[in-house]
Design a protein around this motif. Sequence first.
Motif, PDB file in Angstrom:
ATOM      1  N   MET A 337       0.853  -1.185   0.000  1.00  0.00           N
ATOM      2  CA  MET A 337       0.000   0.000   0.000  1.00  0.00           C
ATOM      3  C   MET A 337       0.889   1.236   0.000  1.00  0.00           C
ATOM      4  SD  MET A 337      -3.015   0.918   2.738  1.00  0.00           S
ATOM      5  CE  MET A 337      -3.842  -0.627   2.405  1.00  0.00           C
ATOM      6  N   GLY A 338       0.570   2.187  -0.846  1.00  0.00           N
ATOM      7  CA  GLY A 338       1.371   3.395  -0.927  1.00  0.00           C
ATOM      8  C   GLY A 338       1.175   4.297   0.284  1.00  0.00           C
ATOM      9  N   PHE A 339       2.176   5.132   0.555  1.00  0.00           N
ATOM     10  CA  PHE A 339       2.051   6.035   1.693  1.00  0.00           C
ATOM     11  C   PHE A 339       1.040   7.138   1.416  1.00  0.00           C
ATOM     12  CE2 PHE A 339       3.316   8.984   5.031  1.00  0.00           C
ATOM     13  CZ  PHE A 339       3.541   8.099   6.081  1.00  0.00           C
ATOM     14  N   GLY A 340       0.696   7.336   0.149  1.00  0.00           N
ATOM     15  CA  GLY A 340      -0.355   8.290  -0.170  1.00  0.00           C
ATOM     16  C   GLY A 340      -1.687   7.899   0.431  1.00  0.00           C
ATOM     17  N   ASP A 341      -1.933   6.581   0.557  1.00  0.00           N
ATOM     18  CA  ASP A 341      -3.162   6.124   1.216  1.00  0.00           C
ATOM     19  C   ASP A 341      -3.151   6.498   2.695  1.00  0.00           C
ATOM     20  OD1 ASP A 341      -4.140   4.883  -1.137  1.00  0.00           O
ATOM     21  OD2 ASP A 341      -2.836   3.165  -0.770  1.00  0.00           O
ATOM     22  N   VAL A 342      -1.967   6.496   3.298  1.00  0.00           N
ATOM     23  CA  VAL A 342      -1.845   6.884   4.714  1.00  0.00           C
ATOM     24  C   VAL A 342      -2.153   8.367   4.878  1.00  0.00           C
ATOM     25  CG1 VAL A 342      -0.300   7.008   6.700  1.00  0.00           C
ATOM     26  CG2 VAL A 342      -0.159   5.050   5.140  1.00  0.00           C
ATOM     27  N   THR A 343      -1.532   9.215   4.046  1.00  0.00           N
ATOM     28  CA  THR A 343      -1.785  10.654   4.157  1.00  0.00           C
ATOM     29  C   THR A 343      -3.220  10.996   3.784  1.00  0.00           C
ATOM     30  OG1 THR A 343      -0.904  10.997   1.916  1.00  0.00           O
ATOM     31  CG2 THR A 343       0.623  11.245   3.755  1.00  0.00           C
ATOM     32  N   LEU A 344      -3.807  10.216   2.876  1.00  0.00           N
ATOM     33  CA  LEU A 344      -5.226  10.417   2.548  1.00  0.00           C
ATOM     34  C   LEU A 344      -6.104  10.160   3.771  1.00  0.00           C
ATOM     35  CD1 LEU A 344      -7.530  10.847   0.467  1.00  0.00           C
ATOM     36  CD2 LEU A 344      -7.413   8.383   0.011  1.00  0.00           C
ATOM     37  N   MET A 345      -5.823   9.086   4.505  1.00  0.00           N
ATOM     38  CA  MET A 345      -6.603   8.788   5.698  1.00  0.00           C
ATOM     39  C   MET A 345      -6.346   9.801   6.810  1.00  0.00           C
ATOM     40  SD  MET A 345      -8.793   6.443   5.362  1.00  0.00           S
ATOM     41  CE  MET A 345      -9.184   6.066   7.070  1.00  0.00           C
ATOM     42  N   MET A 346      -5.146  10.384   6.831  1.00  0.00           N
ATOM     43  CA  MET A 346      -4.894  11.482   7.776  1.00  0.00           C
ATOM     44  C   MET A 346      -5.834  12.644   7.501  1.00  0.00           C
ATOM     45  SD  MET A 346      -0.736  11.582   8.172  1.00  0.00           S
ATOM     46  CE  MET A 346       0.115  10.450   9.262  1.00  0.00           C
ATOM     47  N   MET A 347      -5.978  12.986   6.231  1.00  0.00           N
ATOM     48  CA  MET A 347      -6.879  14.073   5.861  1.00  0.00           C
ATOM     49  C   MET A 347      -8.325  13.725   6.208  1.00  0.00           C
ATOM     50  SD  MET A 347      -7.546  15.759   2.087  1.00  0.00           S
ATOM     51  CE  MET A 347      -8.529  14.358   1.509  1.00  0.00           C
ATOM     52  N   ILE A 348      -8.749  12.523   5.886  1.00  0.00           N
ATOM     53  CA  ILE A 348     -10.117  12.102   6.178  1.00  0.00           C
ATOM     54  C   ILE A 348     -10.371  12.100   7.683  1.00  0.00           C
ATOM     55  CG2 ILE A 348     -11.705  10.136   6.070  1.00  0.00           C
ATOM     56  CD1 ILE A 348     -10.392   9.449   3.350  1.00  0.00           C
ATOM     57  N   GLY A 349      -9.411  11.595   8.460  1.00  0.00           N
ATOM     58  CA  GLY A 349      -9.563  11.574   9.906  1.00  0.00           C
ATOM     59  C   GLY A 349      -9.632  12.962  10.497  1.00  0.00           C
ATOM     60  N   ALA A 350      -8.911  13.926   9.906  1.00  0.00           N
ATOM     61  CA  ALA A 350      -8.966  15.301  10.396  1.00  0.00           C
ATOM     62  C   ALA A 350     -10.327  15.921  10.135  1.00  0.00           C
ATOM     63  CB  ALA A 350      -7.862  16.140   9.740  1.00  0.00           C
ATOM     64  N   PHE A 351     -10.967  15.568   9.037  1.00  0.00           N
ATOM     65  CA  PHE A 351     -12.296  16.090   8.731  1.00  0.00           C
ATOM     66  C   PHE A 351     -13.384  15.422   9.582  1.00  0.00           C
ATOM     67  CE2 PHE A 351     -10.673  17.933   4.752  1.00  0.00           C
ATOM     68  CZ  PHE A 351     -11.468  19.070   4.643  1.00  0.00           C
TER      69      PHE A 351
END
Length: 456
Positions: A337-351
Amino acid sequence: MMLAPPLWIGLLIAAVAGLAAGAYVNWATYALAYNRRLISPWSPPHDRAPARRLSDRIPVWGWFGLRRESKVHGVGFWLRPLCVEIATASLWAGLYWWEVERQGLLHHQFEALFGASLKLGVLVAPASITLATFLSHALLMTLMLAASLIDFDEKTIPDGVTTPGTLLALLLAAALPMSLLPHVAERSVAPVAGVEIAIPVPPEAMKGSALYVEPLSLVAPHAWPTWLGGAPQTTGLWIGLACYAIWWIALTPRIMRWRRGLVFGLRVLTARSLRELLRPDSAIIGVCGFAGITAVWYRGGAGWLTLLTALVGMIGGSAMVWAVRIVGRVALRKEAMGFGDVTLMMMIGAFLGWQPTIFIFFIAPFAGLIVGFTKFIFRRDDMIPYGPFLCLATAVVTVCWAWFWNQEPGSYQSIFELGWLLPSVLAIGVIMLGAMLVIWRNIKEAIWGVEEEWAE
């Protein structure tokens, strides 16, 4: 009490704003991708393209004029961005109708609390709540659409989408506390953040208490504890600063060199990370972020509650995906899994906060597994972009929030009554996933003779 505009005016404003958001999605899809393309009318024109006109920047209409660039970008290149802008306008208008007009994130929570079916309009939340959640979710959907299109095109999710998106989520949480997902609760004491809902005829069981719509806090469904509050309490401040520091460091290059040993690899990684953190743009993000968090903590109140919730959601939302990324790499002996998926979930979790990300984490694989298995059978290729499925699951959880989070007996909300037992269960699930991936790798090698090699 703030009133929403008439429905037709609200839908019109939402649709026009959605057209502008669609123009951003198209610009981001081509300008923030690794292989940048000068297709968006908001980008400089291609060297071989005719001169651009001012009308080219009009959403939807402009793409009919840009057909003249077909010789440069390919026949029919304008069709997808045209559909994206129409779809984004429809998305914003539909989301406005659902969250503001129908109060879709709240009505079923009201019914679950009272244990009876209620006519729409019997219990109504102020427009200040529904408009705040609509704005937050419309922006999140826009960012996720841009990330999904880039992931489909290149199997990457650029920080150019997720980093500004995460910062925007934190700003919204601090400035608009009710922009987080709503939580309907019966309280005998007024909460730190929340709006009381007028009940025409209070039921017998609610005597001595009141009905509130609160922003989903990091301790929900429990009441906000004093020890997580703003100044002079410091525990919440350290938690918030630690969460922000983890996200800030995660933005740095993460290439690990193994050939000369673990110690040497960690030294090189640390040196690169420090060099990256001291760059002017990164240093500004760090210093301004730490200063802003401290200022909101010092002020305290509802803004601090929701900002801390967003910060914890940022890390809590990505922790599971990050763990799967590590376990998958070890089990499959390749990048799972790419680290972009991790940063994407960081953004989703912040919202949204950390609680919804658990639902998202378990819903997303269903669509991903179906697509991935089909692709492997026909092409012997099981590499698929996972980001779009995370975004699809996020949209489902957001729109259907009242069915995921309510006080019906045996509802999903009761899971979060487990306290610290819940992280333990999730950790066991990640370990079991690693075992299943090892079995899957062995099956692939036994049947198809697929050879796996460690990446450097």
